[in-house]
Scaffold this motif. Structure first.
Motif, short mmCIF file in Angstrom:
data_model
loop_
_atom_site.label_atom_id
_atom_site.label_comp_id
_atom_site.label_asym_id
_atom_site.label_seq_id
_atom_site.Cartn_x
_atom_site.Cartn_y
_atom_site.Cartn_z
N GLY A 27 -6.33 -3.24 11.01
CA GLY A 27 -6.54 -2.01 11.38
C GLY A 27 -8.30 -2.63 12.33
N ASP A 48 -1.27 -8.63 8.31
CA ASP A 48 -0.92 -6.99 8.07
C ASP A 48 0.44 -6.99 7.76
N HIS A 53 0.45 -2.24 15.72
CA HIS A 53 0.41 -0.93 15.26
C HIS A 53 1.45 0.19 15.32
N ILE A 114 -5.93 -0.12 19.13
CA ILE A 114 -6.02 -1.11 17.54
C ILE A 114 -5.00 -2.84 17.96
#
Length: 402
Positions: A27, A48, A53, A114
């Motif tokens: 993030g 991640d 995102h 992001i």
């Protein structure tokens, strides 16, 4: 593992097996920290579950103080490509125009921001796409096993997973609720385009404590007008259900003073909501791992301090603590404690919590002390409004009297 620039996706064969710093969570906190550490020559793994995102209603506006923090980190050029700047804000209080503020602010879509930061990562830090299945921490090395069996070892583990709990629970760190269902953030698009809106941007504060409305802020975001509203209610309340069903009707009743200027609050998108809990952390002082941003401490978005608090964490870690930690062997808890005890970080966290609690109490509390505070504040504001009107009348009369 994959990496993607824009809509193009390519395969990345190299998997970082042993690094200086492993960051879980790409993030805002994790991605910016990975960027500045890589630029400083550190070997970094950024992990991640998703390369791109997902769309998510989070923060959508920052001020010049936060931009200066990005500038300090060398990220301002990247950020400025992803935001809509504006600098003329009409502020309404007590049902009347209170002030016209000429100050820069910047609007953005959280997911786009992001993903833009991810696309700007240095080439030596591709995102390692995967979920952490196992975590082992200790005073020397940290070991992560991903769900596909890949293993990453690091001297330091940074947990930047925001509100996600899986990695925190695996390590044995707990959240402590300071104020459950503290506030509710609401976001939606207005049907009126920016060129037809009377004001470039507007902020209108609630008038009655019984409404439990902090304020609404309306601002340009690309080619649309976006609204963020902050209230002290819960998702499950009938008021919230009614608002989501007919936001135009309720906004025109709550804030008639700005309805005409905002297209009578015709809404062109679903109303997104996000419930906010204020939390701290316990059990975090341990070997080899540090928690940052919302993974460590969560505050309310109403006062607008959240992103600044996250970026202060990133700045203090990258510029002060991680360089010192990597200079000497080991990564024991006494080293890590220096970050949590950092006076700059502590002041940022504590101020964020303090203003989060105060903002709710000054808006909603009905005890004698808080009613007296609101009366004092509103009396001063009414006098300021009257003074402005008198000055404006004097300026209009002056040419005819000469």
């Amino acid at each position: 593992m994959t990496s993607m620039k824009g809509s193009e996706m390519t395969t990345v064969d190299a998997v970082p097996g042993e690094v200086d710093v492993a960051i879980v969570g790409a993030g805002m906190a994790g991605t910016t920290l990975a960027t500045v550490l890589a630029k400083a020559g550190r070997k970094v793994a950024l992990i991640d579950p998703h390369r791109v995102h997902h769309e998510e209603f989070r923060a959508e506006k920052i001020g010049s103080d936060q931009i200066r923090l990005f500038e300090k980190l060398g990220l301002d050029e990247t950020i400025m490509r992803l935001v809509t700047p504006f600098d003329d804000i009409h502020v309404f209080r007590l049902g009347q125009l209170f002030a016209r503020e000429r100050r820069p602010e910047y609007a953005f879509s959280y997911a786009a921001l992001i993903n833009g930061l991810r696309d700007a990562l240095p080439p030596q830090v591709p995102i390692t796409v995967g979920k952490v299945a196992e975590v082992s921490t200790g005073p020397d090395r940290q070991r992560l096993v991903l769900n596909d069996g890949r293993v990453i070892t690091a001297r330091l583990l940074v947990v930047a997973t925001g509100h996600s709990e899986a990695v925190r629970r695996a390590i044995g760190v707990e959240r402590v609720e300071q104020s459950k269902a503290h506030s509710l953030s609401m976001g939606f698009d207005l049907a009126i385009p920016p060129r037809e809106c009377v004001y470039q941007a507007v902020t209108c504060y609630g008038r009655r404590a019984s409404d439990r409305v902090a304020y609404i802020t309306v601002f340009p975001l690309g080619d649309k007008m976006r609204a963020n509203m902050f209230v002290y209610r819960t998702v499950a309340e009938q008021w919230t259900r009614d608002f989501r069903a007919d936001p135009r009707k309720m906004l025109c009743e709550l804030m008639p003073e700005i309805s005409a200027q905002c297209g009578n609050f015709a809404v062109s998108s679903p109303v997104e909501v996000r419930q906010i809990n204020l939390t701290t952390t316990q059990g975090h002082r341990r070997d080899g791992v540090v928690f940052i941003g919302d993974a460590f401490w969560t505050t309310c978005p109403t006062p607008g301090v959240g992103i600044g608090r996250v970026m202060i964490d990133v700045d203090q870690l990258h510029s002060v603590h991680i360089p010192r930690w990597l200079e000497t062997p080991g990564m024991a808890a006494d080293k890590i404690a220096a970050f949590y005890d950092d006076p700059v970080k502590r002041a940022s966290d504590e101020a964020g919590m303090r203003v989060s609690i105060y903002a709710r109490r000054i808006t909603t509390e009905t005890g004698l002390e808080w009613r007296a505070r609101r009366l004092r504040n509103n009396t001063a504001r009414r006098l300021m409004i009257i003074g402005r009107k008198v000055r404006h009348l004097g300026m209009r009369r002056q040419p005819g009297m000469a």
